[in-house]
Write a protein that holds these residues in place. Sequence first.
Motif, PDB file in Angstrom:
ATOM      1  N   ARG A 229       0.830  -1.203   0.000  1.00 14.06           N
ATOM      2  CA  ARG A 229       0.000   0.000   0.000  1.00 14.06           C
ATOM      3  C   ARG A 229       0.869   1.259   0.000  1.00 14.06           C
ATOM      4  O   ARG A 229       0.577   2.231  -0.710  1.00 14.06           O
ATOM      5  CB  ARG A 229      -0.919  -0.008   1.219  1.00 14.06           C
ATOM      6  N   LEU A 230       1.956   1.225   0.774  1.00 13.55           N
ATOM      7  CA  LEU A 230       2.887   2.361   0.774  1.00 13.55           C
ATOM      8  C   LEU A 230       3.522   2.541  -0.598  1.00 13.55           C
ATOM      9  O   LEU A 230       3.668   3.664  -1.090  1.00 13.55           O
ATOM     10  CB  LEU A 230       3.973   2.129   1.828  1.00 13.55           C
ATOM     11  N   THR A 233       1.125   4.182  -2.993  1.00 10.85           N
ATOM     12  CA  THR A 233       0.954   5.601  -2.667  1.00 10.85           C
ATOM     13  C   THR A 233       2.144   6.429  -3.132  1.00 10.85           C
ATOM     14  O   THR A 233       1.980   7.488  -3.757  1.00 10.85           O
ATOM     15  CB  THR A 233       0.771   5.776  -1.148  1.00 10.85           C
ATOM     16  N   LYS A 234       3.349   5.958  -2.874  1.00 14.87           N
ATOM     17  CA  LYS A 234       4.543   6.712  -3.233  1.00 14.87           C
ATOM     18  C   LYS A 234       4.803   6.693  -4.735  1.00 14.87           C
ATOM     19  O   LYS A 234       5.433   7.593  -5.275  1.00 14.87           O
ATOM     20  CB  LYS A 234       5.758   6.130  -2.501  1.00 14.87           C
ATOM     21  N   MET A 236       2.740   7.145  -7.013  1.00 11.44           N
ATOM     22  CA  MET A 236       1.869   8.078  -7.736  1.00 11.44           C
ATOM     23  C   MET A 236       2.534   9.432  -7.994  1.00 11.44           C
ATOM     24  O   MET A 236       2.043  10.214  -8.777  1.00 11.44           O
ATOM     25  CB  MET A 236       0.579   8.286  -6.943  1.00 11.44           C
ATOM     26  N   THR A 251       7.483   4.117 -11.710  1.00 11.48           N
ATOM     27  CA  THR A 251       6.034   4.245 -11.558  1.00 11.48           C
ATOM     28  C   THR A 251       5.274   3.367 -12.538  1.00 11.48           C
ATOM     29  O   THR A 251       4.165   2.914 -12.242  1.00 11.48           O
ATOM     30  CB  THR A 251       5.613   5.707 -11.756  1.00 11.48           C
TER      31      THR A 251
END
Length: 430
Positions: A229-230, A233-234, A236, A251
């Motif tokens: 999940r981290l 988030t990062k 993005m 990414t």
Amino acid sequence: MGTLFSYSLAASLVTLLLFPVMYLTVNRSTSFRFNRIILLAGMILSLALPLILGRIDLSLPAPALITGISVTGEAFPVVAVTSSATENGFPWIAAIIALYFAGIIILSCREILSFIRLSNLIRKCEKKSHDGLTLCLLTDHSTAPFSWGNYIFLRDTGFESASGCIYLHEKAHTEKRHWIDVILADLFCIVTWYNPFVWMTRQLVKLNHEFDADAEVIRCGINTYDYQRLLVTKAMGGRALHLANSFAASTRNFRKRVLTMNRKRSKKKTMLIAASALPAIAIAWITLSSPVSANLLSTLAAYRFEKSTPSATKAETALTGTIPAIAEPKPKKSADTIVVLPSPLKDQTALAELIRMSVSTLDFDKETKINVGIVLNKEGKVTEVVTDGTDNTLVKAVIDQAVNGVRFEQMTLNGQPIKVSFNIPVVIKK
């Protein structure tokens, strides 16, 4: 200058054949150390195989560019000499080589600027030591956390705690010295920048680094779901430095990273992928050893940028006097003048005229193709003439008498006189 371009073409060909193996390795194998060895071996082999096979020989002088001499049986025969780089047409080889070196210069400048930017970041940011590493505080929040050498660049939260997932991820990069792989991949891309498979190989190198660092974080006891999940988030946002390993640099591949964390290791699959490299290496070996590849690479390696000089004028100046006097030069005396022909590697007109005149008095009932091999000593004098492709002893004798002993301009390599040997295919028409 053509030697480096010829070498890069050979290396690009090997990369093209090895790329499927490297791609399968990174995307199918979860043994990341093995993947790293395959990627490094693939890049090193691409650079070394052309040298191992002798396709690129930096010690040899440039071969002659003469590809054919056509002699017609007229009263005053006309000689047509064709070469790999025509004087009247567009100089394609020169343009391609110039474009190649322009790309090298641009990418080299980009690499230098990246190092300058990295050096400025290290000098200006706040630093502290932790676990034998140097932590640097990123004040620019648009830049994603990354690492280089023993430096780890973190934002405020990671910088203060120095124990979170991002720190562990970047620490794995530094401890495994992934930056060495990145430097090698960047140099590989600079030398063969026009090959898209080289750039994709660089992406595979950095992607495998991220897989390896992610696995290290999971081994440290971090919950896989929380870390995934981290990561999402990062991934993005955040701008990454070109030459560094960054937590959120890939990414486009973060989905692969998330899925790879749940994949189980398979030693059998790893061995099958390793075995598939052998046919690729064999095909690369055969391809580079083929006569077509050898001739193309030799022609490109022999290319030199020369100042344009009207060949007709040079030929007229060089051929002043009688052919017998040129064919059998005598020791120079005060009353004698030895005529020196221009180098056949630069100006082919004089040599073509010499061969044309030697066979113009002979009668041929059909088109005849022969091959004339010529050896020049360090002074530029013809020491050996070998004529193949015909059993006509008169033709051999006439060409040998006309060419043997002729003196050309001295050939040099890095300022030193050298011996030169080359072959000339000659077509004598009826």
